[in-house]
Write a protein that holds these residues in place. Structure first.
Motif, PDB file in Angstrom:
ATOM      1  N   ILE B 433     -12.762   3.222   6.465  1.00 24.93           N
ATOM      2  CA  ILE B 433     -12.928   4.228   5.206  1.00 24.93           C
ATOM      3  C   ILE B 433     -13.753   5.359   5.479  1.00 24.93           C
ATOM      4  CG2 ILE B 433     -13.217   4.393   2.778  1.00 24.93           C
ATOM      5  CD1 ILE B 433     -12.321   1.389   2.532  1.00 24.93           C
ATOM      6  N   GLU B 434     -15.032   4.699   5.943  1.00 24.23           N
ATOM      7  CA  GLU B 434     -15.941   5.786   6.278  1.00 24.23           C
ATOM      8  C   GLU B 434     -15.676   6.671   7.231  1.00 24.23           C
ATOM      9  OE1 GLU B 434     -19.520   3.183   6.572  1.00 24.23           O
ATOM     10  OE2 GLU B 434     -19.741   3.381   4.269  1.00 24.23           O
ATOM     11  N   GLY B 435     -14.962   6.146   8.257  1.00 31.92           N
ATOM     12  CA  GLY B 435     -14.365   7.068   9.373  1.00 31.92           C
ATOM     13  C   GLY B 435     -13.361   7.883   8.880  1.00 31.92           C
ATOM     14  N   GLY B 436     -13.124   7.871   7.783  1.00 29.12           N
ATOM     15  CA  GLY B 436     -11.644   8.980   7.309  1.00 29.12           C
ATOM     16  C   GLY B 436     -10.558   8.159   6.751  1.00 29.12           C
ATOM     17  N   ALA B 437     -10.395   7.072   6.726  1.00 28.94           N
ATOM     18  CA  ALA B 437      -8.869   6.546   6.202  1.00 28.94           C
ATOM     19  C   ALA B 437      -9.388   6.364   4.665  1.00 28.94           C
ATOM     20  CB  ALA B 437      -8.739   5.064   6.853  1.00 28.94           C
ATOM     21  N   THR B 438      -9.003   7.374   4.122  1.00 27.32           N
ATOM     22  CA  THR B 438      -9.421   7.202   2.457  1.00 27.32           C
ATOM     23  C   THR B 438      -8.213   7.048   1.549  1.00 27.32           C
ATOM     24  OG1 THR B 438      -8.777   9.538   2.601  1.00 27.32           O
ATOM     25  CG2 THR B 438     -11.066   9.039   2.809  1.00 27.32           C
ATOM     26  N   ASP B 439      -7.037   6.368   2.032  1.00 23.41           N
ATOM     27  CA  ASP B 439      -6.124   5.738   1.280  1.00 23.41           C
ATOM     28  C   ASP B 439      -5.739   4.495   1.716  1.00 23.41           C
ATOM     29  OD1 ASP B 439      -4.014   6.449   3.017  1.00 23.41           O
ATOM     30  OD2 ASP B 439      -3.559   8.481   2.141  1.00 23.41           O
ATOM     31  N   LEU B 440      -4.856   3.810   1.087  1.00 19.33           N
ATOM     32  CA  LEU B 440      -4.299   2.463   1.583  1.00 19.33           C
ATOM     33  C   LEU B 440      -3.473   2.541   2.742  1.00 19.33           C
ATOM     34  CD1 LEU B 440      -4.144  -0.381   0.568  1.00 19.33           C
ATOM     35  CD2 LEU B 440      -1.892   0.172  -0.456  1.00 19.33           C
ATOM     36  N   GLY B 441      -2.759   3.544   2.940  1.00 18.14           N
ATOM     37  CA  GLY B 441      -1.734   3.635   4.237  1.00 18.14           C
ATOM     38  C   GLY B 441      -2.451   3.767   5.159  1.00 18.14           C
ATOM     39  N   ALA B 442      -3.570   4.774   5.272  1.00 16.38           N
ATOM     40  CA  ALA B 442      -4.519   5.031   6.316  1.00 16.38           C
ATOM     41  C   ALA B 442      -5.292   3.887   6.794  1.00 16.38           C
ATOM     42  CB  ALA B 442      -5.585   6.086   6.240  1.00 16.38           C
ATOM     43  N   VAL B 443      -5.829   3.008   5.808  1.00 13.87           N
ATOM     44  CA  VAL B 443      -6.351   1.687   5.983  1.00 13.87           C
ATOM     45  C   VAL B 443      -5.389   0.811   6.798  1.00 13.87           C
ATOM     46  CG1 VAL B 443      -7.573  -0.309   5.157  1.00 13.87           C
ATOM     47  CG2 VAL B 443      -8.200   2.093   4.063  1.00 13.87           C
ATOM     48  N   LYS B 444      -4.185   0.735   6.186  1.00 14.85           N
ATOM     49  CA  LYS B 444      -3.197  -0.191   6.608  1.00 14.85           C
ATOM     50  C   LYS B 444      -3.037   0.231   8.243  1.00 14.85           C
ATOM     51  CE  LYS B 444       0.041  -1.567   3.102  1.00 14.85           C
ATOM     52  NZ  LYS B 444       1.306  -1.229   2.755  1.00 14.85           N
ATOM     53  N   ALA B 445      -2.817   1.451   8.287  1.00 17.41           N
ATOM     54  CA  ALA B 445      -2.518   1.846  10.008  1.00 17.41           C
ATOM     55  C   ALA B 445      -3.638   1.582  10.708  1.00 17.41           C
ATOM     56  CB  ALA B 445      -2.087   3.416   9.648  1.00 17.41           C
ATOM     57  N   GLN B 446      -4.788   1.989  10.375  1.00 19.77           N
ATOM     58  CA  GLN B 446      -6.053   1.702  11.275  1.00 19.77           C
ATOM     59  C   GLN B 446      -6.451   0.328  11.308  1.00 19.77           C
ATOM     60  OE1 GLN B 446      -9.471   4.115  10.641  1.00 19.77           O
ATOM     61  NE2 GLN B 446      -8.171   6.169  10.661  1.00 19.77           N
ATOM     62  N   THR B 447      -6.373  -0.475  10.609  1.00 18.23           N
ATOM     63  CA  THR B 447      -7.132  -1.809  10.460  1.00 18.23           C
ATOM     64  C   THR B 447      -6.192  -2.865  10.740  1.00 18.23           C
ATOM     65  OG1 THR B 447      -7.439  -2.068   8.123  1.00 18.23           O
ATOM     66  CG2 THR B 447      -8.873  -1.064   9.337  1.00 18.23           C
ATOM     67  N   LYS B 448      -4.942  -2.800   9.992  1.00 19.55           N
ATOM     68  CA  LYS B 448      -3.683  -3.700   9.769  1.00 19.55           C
ATOM     69  C   LYS B 448      -4.139  -4.586   8.721  1.00 19.55           C
ATOM     70  CE  LYS B 448      -1.060  -4.655  13.958  1.00 19.55           C
ATOM     71  NZ  LYS B 448      -1.036  -3.082  13.952  1.00 19.55           N
ATOM     72  N   ALA B 449      -5.383  -4.152   7.822  1.00 20.15           N
ATOM     73  CA  ALA B 449      -5.146  -5.040   6.626  1.00 20.15           C
ATOM     74  C   ALA B 449      -4.304  -4.576   5.872  1.00 20.15           C
ATOM     75  CB  ALA B 449      -6.772  -4.641   6.141  1.00 20.15           C
ATOM     76  N   SER B 450      -3.718  -5.521   5.201  1.00 15.55           N
ATOM     77  CA  SER B 450      -2.544  -5.651   4.236  1.00 15.55           C
ATOM     78  C   SER B 450      -1.550  -5.149   4.448  1.00 15.55           C
ATOM     79  CB  SER B 450      -3.079  -4.694   2.843  1.00 15.55           C
ATOM     80  OG  SER B 450      -2.650  -3.557   2.705  1.00 15.55           O
ATOM     81  N   ALA B 451      -1.285  -5.165   5.920  1.00 17.10           N
ATOM     82  CA  ALA B 451      -0.056  -4.579   6.513  1.00 17.10           C
ATOM     83  C   ALA B 451       0.931  -5.965   6.831  1.00 17.10           C
ATOM     84  CB  ALA B 451      -0.591  -4.012   7.882  1.00 17.10           C
ATOM     85  N   SER B 452       0.591  -6.934   6.299  1.00 14.21           N
ATOM     86  CA  SER B 452       1.604  -8.031   6.391  1.00 14.21           C
ATOM     87  C   SER B 452       2.120  -8.471   5.185  1.00 14.21           C
ATOM     88  CB  SER B 452       1.000  -9.184   7.303  1.00 14.21           C
ATOM     89  OG  SER B 452       0.623  -8.738   8.675  1.00 14.21           O
ATOM     90  N   CYS B 453       1.595  -9.651   4.620  1.00 12.32           N
ATOM     91  CA  CYS B 453       2.155  -9.887   3.288  1.00 12.32           C
ATOM     92  C   CYS B 453       1.773  -9.213   2.179  1.00 12.32           C
ATOM     93  CB  CYS B 453       1.645 -11.504   3.018  1.00 12.32           C
ATOM     94  SG  CYS B 453       0.237 -11.753   2.337  1.00 12.32           S
ATOM     95  N   GLY B 454       0.661  -8.325   2.231  1.00 14.41           N
ATOM     96  CA  GLY B 454       0.339  -7.414   1.333  1.00 14.41           C
ATOM     97  C   GLY B 454      -0.436  -7.941   0.085  1.00 14.41           C
ATOM     98  N   THR B 455      -0.615  -9.300   0.150  1.00 10.05           N
ATOM     99  CA  THR B 455      -1.364  -9.783  -1.004  1.00 10.05           C
ATOM    100  C   THR B 455      -2.921  -9.289  -1.205  1.00 10.05           C
ATOM    101  OG1 THR B 455      -1.594 -11.931   0.028  1.00 10.05           O
ATOM    102  CG2 THR B 455      -0.096 -11.872  -1.721  1.00 10.05           C
ATOM    103  N   CYS B 456      -3.474  -8.915  -0.222  1.00  5.66           N
ATOM    104  CA  CYS B 456      -4.831  -8.444  -0.362  1.00  5.66           C
ATOM    105  C   CYS B 456      -4.756  -6.928  -0.652  1.00  5.66           C
ATOM    106  CB  CYS B 456      -5.616  -8.510   1.086  1.00  5.66           C
ATOM    107  SG  CYS B 456      -4.936  -7.821   2.375  1.00  5.66           S
ATOM    108  N   THR B 457      -3.884  -6.222  -0.894  1.00  6.49           N
ATOM    109  CA  THR B 457      -3.724  -4.902  -1.334  1.00  6.49           C
ATOM    110  C   THR B 457      -4.859  -4.384  -2.442  1.00  6.49           C
ATOM    111  OG1 THR B 457      -1.501  -4.826  -0.924  1.00  6.49           O
ATOM    112  CG2 THR B 457      -2.235  -2.830  -2.038  1.00  6.49           C
ATOM    113  N   GLY B 458      -4.962  -5.370  -3.274  1.00  5.72           N
ATOM    114  CA  GLY B 458      -6.003  -4.900  -4.400  1.00  5.72           C
ATOM    115  C   GLY B 458      -7.288  -4.998  -3.935  1.00  5.72           C
ATOM    116  N   LEU B 459      -7.564  -6.073  -3.026  1.00  7.73           N
ATOM    117  CA  LEU B 459      -9.089  -5.801  -2.841  1.00  7.73           C
ATOM    118  C   LEU B 459      -9.257  -4.663  -1.772  1.00  7.73           C
ATOM    119  CD1 LEU B 459      -9.402 -10.048  -1.710  1.00  7.73           C
ATOM    120  CD2 LEU B 459     -10.407  -8.368  -3.543  1.00  7.73           C
TER     121      LEU B 459
END
Ligand SMILES: Cc1cc2nc3c(=O)[nH]c(=O)nc-3n(C[C@H](O)[C@H](O)[C@H](O)COP(=O)(O)OP(=O)(O)OC[C@H]3O[C@@H](n4cnc5c(N)ncnc54)[C@H](O)[C@@H]3O)c2cc1C
Ligand code: HEM
Ligand code: SF4
Ligand code: SF4
Ligand code: FES
Lengths: 109, 810
Positions: B433-459
């Motif tokens: 996020i600090e490196g510029g991934a400022t929305d959910l899509g960017a975070v997903k793309a860069q880190t894979k977080a919440s890119a699978s089952c999606g239940t951690c999206t809220g966090l």
């Protein structure tokens, strides 16, 4: 008042309840904390749900049938037009004492 | 005229009496002071800093030899008083008598020793005086293990001191949480956490059976059979007023020496002060009221009128880093209202107890700066109506900040795992996020977080908000209930990554706003904990809906239904006879065949439950869990045994599945069916798991429904063998247990995470093996018949606690 010894505090699980049969009907004793007991009617005014079987949280109980929530201090149902009778109860050490007169017992001779 | 004043015990209370006397009436008394300890008055409460090494004995002496000499006090230290002769008015010391005109008993109290085998072994110490403290310091120099019996104020101070000096310390405490007389469960949880952080092991609800050892203490044996090695045992389970002299002298003694409000005993020339007294039914264990007593007694002796009154007291624990405060009365008596504040980021918990418009009690942990202010409000009975809403924020509150709903996430350490599927930690996400991934899509793309089952999206979204502040607008997610700001998915994730293993831990670390949840969140949290930590967490029946607590379905008239398990829908004449007999014996009004191939006995009275269960148990019948969010039934058709179309033994597979899965708890109910051929007589394709047997093996499909929604199952996998069909089913059920939101049936959960995600997990051989292993571990605890357990061990709890409708037999 005439205090009647009902039992030991540990006879009621923490955040649980037990029934006492009395002349005024079934009275529920709720243990809301390590040393905190409430007594109230066991019968939900909505459709008669047995309140001892509800979930005890804070100083309230939720009826197991349709989730009316009663404040055990006053007996008032939250957001509903209904209340349950409450009865004086106290702890003396680990013993639970219920007011016999309030639940329709004539005082002991 | 100078009177002879004899004082027994040079303690904190009598010390204060002498101080006041020498100040206000220096010539009135000729004082003789006996003390069993070979020294004068020191600040006993500072023994703990001496033990931990923060202070020396010299620093805590209150009155030294010079002081006594200067004020003409005759000191007889190291001399026990062995008797009082009231007729001759003399005190009998070990080295001779001392006559008195007035006598003060200030003998304090003696540690209570639990009467267990081994209590007299060398190496067993109590914690009361300097000698005890020195003995502990000596023992600690040799290192090794210490067991402290008693998790109250004294025990914990001893434990912390010994740990500070390098011993490996275990505290054994009888009650459910530490310092239960001063703290509620929530504060007790935080205290425990902090003590554990410094390496102290805490065992609650642990009762000591014996101290073992040949010629010195070597171990402590607990009631549950556990043995704890111990080079040193400290017994700190409470104190008892030291009343022996008074009793022998014939003074009135109840639990303590009874005194009037002028501190006079039943003999008008004899007074008592300190922990040895009982006043109006009260005993004392902290110095504040003793100082009040001392002042009253000094006044009484000099002829001034004064009277002692019992006041509320406040407690602190003198363990550096464990910042707790408790005052007034916060557990007893109805008619009260709570205000609770938790700040997980700072490890803060505060609870105020209000009765009417007054504050009557306060417990706080982590931030006790306002403690004395609250204590003042309690003592003075100040009306708090005006400031009620902001009271919990203390005197400095100027309309400032509210509890921050994001603080639980803000408080997470960098290595807390946020995305379970891909193993992504908070630090990685925050960096992105600090490196510029400022929305959910960017975070997903860069880190894979919440890119699978999606239940951690809220966090992940909360992390975006915490990191970017107002630069990110948090979508509104539905919290579990009014008790917290987090969704089910958030809570599940955090229970795993933060290793939260108790309800208290969840409430505190995730910032619950109520004392102990409500009927909405409690069952959910209870399930999440038992599903994730089957060994560590103990199921809490009080957090379950009545059906699961009573192991029977409550009916609309408050009676219950009883459904015995019939494995795979198969029964036999003996079982049927037992069911018929039970129906007769307990006057069961309705006997019905259910849709899940079971027999339902409806209308059983709550108090009959343990008995009907015991009868059914005798015939080998166990609970059918028809009431549970767990495995309900496995329906089968007769398959190859009897049917001409059958391709596999569907009945046997059903029975095996039911035997593997029964007793397990799941987010919602789980129903299975196995049909012997695609004609599907067992209606398998509308079940949570449905298996259709075919010539080549087994088609396992999941996520069907036949309730408010009707839905056909989706094919998960085809497998060739019966064993693999069972494996796949078990893995699926465990995946559901680990991930789904409480009260989501599998089809709802499937809709959220998608079949592909599920397939990927089940097909992965390692993951499948892990799921099966985790399920088996949990089943080692839960695969058992609750009816048998309740009928044998808890039958009494189904009966009324008392029956006051019966007339007492005279
Ligand atoms: C380790 C420790 C920590 C504590 N921490 C706190 C705290 O943080 N806050 C707090 O408020 N309280 C604390 N307390 C409790 C507090 O110390 C006591 O409440 C207080 O000391 C009691 O004072 P007293 O004068 O009644 O008795 P003591 O101070 O116990 O004095 C009694 C004296 O009488 C002597 N004696 C007894 N029998 C005889 C006899 N037959 N002949 C001659 N002499 C006799 C004893 O040897 C003893 O010296 C703590 C206590 C301990 C042990
Ligand atoms: C220690 C002594 C006694 C105790 C603890 C005691 C206790 C009790 C109790 C608990 C009851 C039941 C009250 C109720 O159910 O309403 C009762 C009822 C009664 N007692 Fe006693 N009792 C004692 C002595 C006596 C004595 C000495 C007498 C008669 C001389 C007596 C006569 C009665 C009668 C007549 C009743 C029935 C009252 C009614 O029906 O309301 N009791 N007693
Ligand atoms: S499902 Fe097939 S095997 Fe089973 S009873 Fe029906 S027809 Fe026979
Ligand atoms: S279908 Fe409705 S009425 Fe019938 S048993 Fe189920 S919940 Fe009750
Ligand atoms: S009977 Fe209690 S809420 Fe309906």
């Amino acid at each position: 008042m005439s205090w009647i010894d009902i039992g030991h505090i540990d006879d009621i699980p923490l955040r649980g309840a037990r029934v006492v049969k009395t002349p005024v009907g079934c009275v529920a004793l709720f243990r809301t904390a390590e040393a905190e007991i409430f007594a109230a009617s066991n019968t939900c005014p909505h459709k008669g749900g047995p309140l001892t079987d509800g979930i005890v949280h804070g100083q309230s109980v939720t009826c197991p049938l349709h989730n009316w929530v009663f404040d055990l201090n006053t007996g008032q149902a939250q957001g509903e037009d209904g209340r349950i009778a409450t009865y004086p109860v106290r702890l003396e050490g680990a013993r639970i004492l219920l007011d016999g007169e309030a639940v329709g017992k004539r005082s002991a001779a | 005229m100078t009177q002879k004043l004899v004082i027994i015990g040079a303690g904190m209370a009598s010390g204060r009496v002498i101080e006041t006397l020498v100040e206000t009436a220096p010539d009135a008394f000729d004082i003789t002071l006996f003390n069993a300890e070979p020294r004068g008055n020191y600040n006993r409460i500072m023994l703990s800093p001496v033990l931990s090494g923060e202070k020396t004995y010299e620093e805590i002496v209150t009155h030294d030899d010079g002081w006594y000499a200067q004020h003409g006090v005759t000191c007889r230290f190291g001399e026990h008083v062995v008797g009082i002769d009231r007729t001759r008015k003399v005190v009998i010391g070990q080295n001779g008598e001392a006559p008195y005109d007035r006598l003060i008993i200030g003998t304090g109290s003696a540690p209570f020793i639990i009467p267990i085998p081994g209590k007299d072994l060398p190496g067993v110490i109590t914690y009361r005086d300097l000698d005890d403290t020195n003995a502990m310091i000596d023992a600690a120099q040799k290192g090794g293990k210490a067991v402290v019996i008693g998790g109250g104020l004294l025990g914990l101070e001893a434990a912390a001191g010994l740990a500070e000096r390098g011993m490996e310390v275990t505290v054994v405490h009888l009650m459910g949480h530490l310092m239960e007389r001063q703290l509620d469960e929530a504060a007790g949880y935080l205290l425990r956490r902090d003590l554990e952080k410094r390496g102290i092991t805490i065992k609650t609800q642990a009762s000591t059976k014996a101290i073992l050892g040949e010629d010195k203490a070597e171990a402590v044996l607990l009631e549950d059979g556990e043995t704890l090695g111990a080079d040193l045992v400290v017994m700190a389970v409470g104190i008892r007023p030291e009343t022996r002299l008074a009793t022998d002298a014939g003074l009135t003694v109840a639990r303590g020496i009874e005194v009037t409000a002028q501190m006079q005993t039943s003999d008008p020339d004899i007074y008592a002060v300190g922990e040895c007294v009982e006043f109006d039914g009260h005993l004392f264990g902290l110095v504040a009221p003793l100082y009040d007593q001392a002042k009253v007694l000094a006044h009484t002796l000099t002829g001034e009128t004064d009277a002692f009154v019992v006041r509320d007291i406040a407690t602190k624990l003198k363990v550096t880093g464990c910042d707790l405060f408790s005052a007034g009365d916060f557990t007893e008596a109805p008619g009260r209202e709570d205000i609770v504040f938790r700040d997980p980021a700072r490890g803060v918990y505060k609870r105020l107890v209000i009765e009417g418009d007054r504050l009557v009690g306060a417990v706080m942990y982590g931030d006790t700066a306002d403690g004395n202010w609250f204590f003042g409000l309690i003592k003075d009975g100040t009306e708090i109506d005006e400031m009620r809403d902001t009271l919990i924020f203390g005197p400095a509150y100027q309309g400032g900040d509210q509890a921050d709903p994001l603080s639980a996430v803000a408080a997470l350490p960098r290595d807390a795992e946020i995305c379970g599927c891909n193993g992504i930690c908070k630090g990685t996400i925050v960096d992105a996020i600090e490196g510029g991934a400022t929305d959910l899509g960017a975070v997903k793309a860069q880190t894979k977080a919440s890119a699978s089952c999606g239940t951690c999206t809220g966090l992940v979204e909360q992390l975006l908000q915490v990191t970017l502040g107002d630069g990110f607008e948090l979508p509104t997610a539905q919290p579990i209930c009014g008790c917290c700001d987090l969704t089910h998915e958030d809570v599940r994730r955090l229970i795993k990554s933060q290793e939260l293993k108790s309800q208290e831990a969840v409430w505190q670390e995730l910032g619950w706003k109520t004392r102990n949840g409500c009927h909405v969140c409690r069952p959910a949290v209870n399930f999440y904990l038992l599903a994730d930590w089957p060994l560590e967490y103990q199921d809490d029946p009080q957090s379950r809906f009545v059906n699961e607590r009573k192991h029977a379905n409550i009916q609309k008239d408050g009676t219950f239904s009883v459904v015995p398990r019939m494995w795979g829908g198969i029964t036999n004449p003996d079982e049927l006879r037992a069911i018929a007999d039970a129906a007769d014996k307990y006057n069961v009004p309705t006997v019905k065949v259910t849709g899940g191939q079971r027999i339902d006995l409806l209308g059983v009275k709550g108090e009959d439950l343990p008995f009907i269960w015991a009868d059914l148990n005798k015939a080998g019948l166990v609970s059918g869990h028809a009431y549970s969010k767990g495995l309900r039934t496995v329906k089968t058709c007769v398959g190859t045994d009897h049917c001409r179309f059958g391709t596999q033994d569907s009945t046997r597979l059903g029975i095996k599945l039911e035997q593997a899965l029964w007793g397990s708890w799941t987010p919602h109910k789980v129903k299975l069916a196995v049909s012997g051929c695609p004609r599907n007589c067992a209606e398998a394709t509308c079940k949570d798991v449905g298996i259709i047997c075919v010539d080549s093996g087994y088609q396992v499909s999941v996520g069907g429904a036949a309730g408010m929604d009707v839905k056909e199952t989706e094919r998960l996998i085809d497998v060739p063998t019966e064993a693999e069909a069972i494996e796949v089913t078990v893995a699926f059920v465990q995946l559901y247990r680990e991930n789904a939101k409480y009260l989501d049936r599998p089809y709802k959960w499937l809709g959220k995470v998608g079949l592909d995600w599920m397939k990927e997990r089940i097909m992965d051989a390692n993951e499948r093996a892990r799921l099966i292993e985790a399920f088996e571990l949990s089943q080692s605890i839960y695969r058992k018949d609750p009816w048998a357990e309740h009928a044998q061990e808890r039958a009494a709890s189904y009966a009324p606690l008392a029956d006051l409708t019966l007339e007492a037999a005279e």
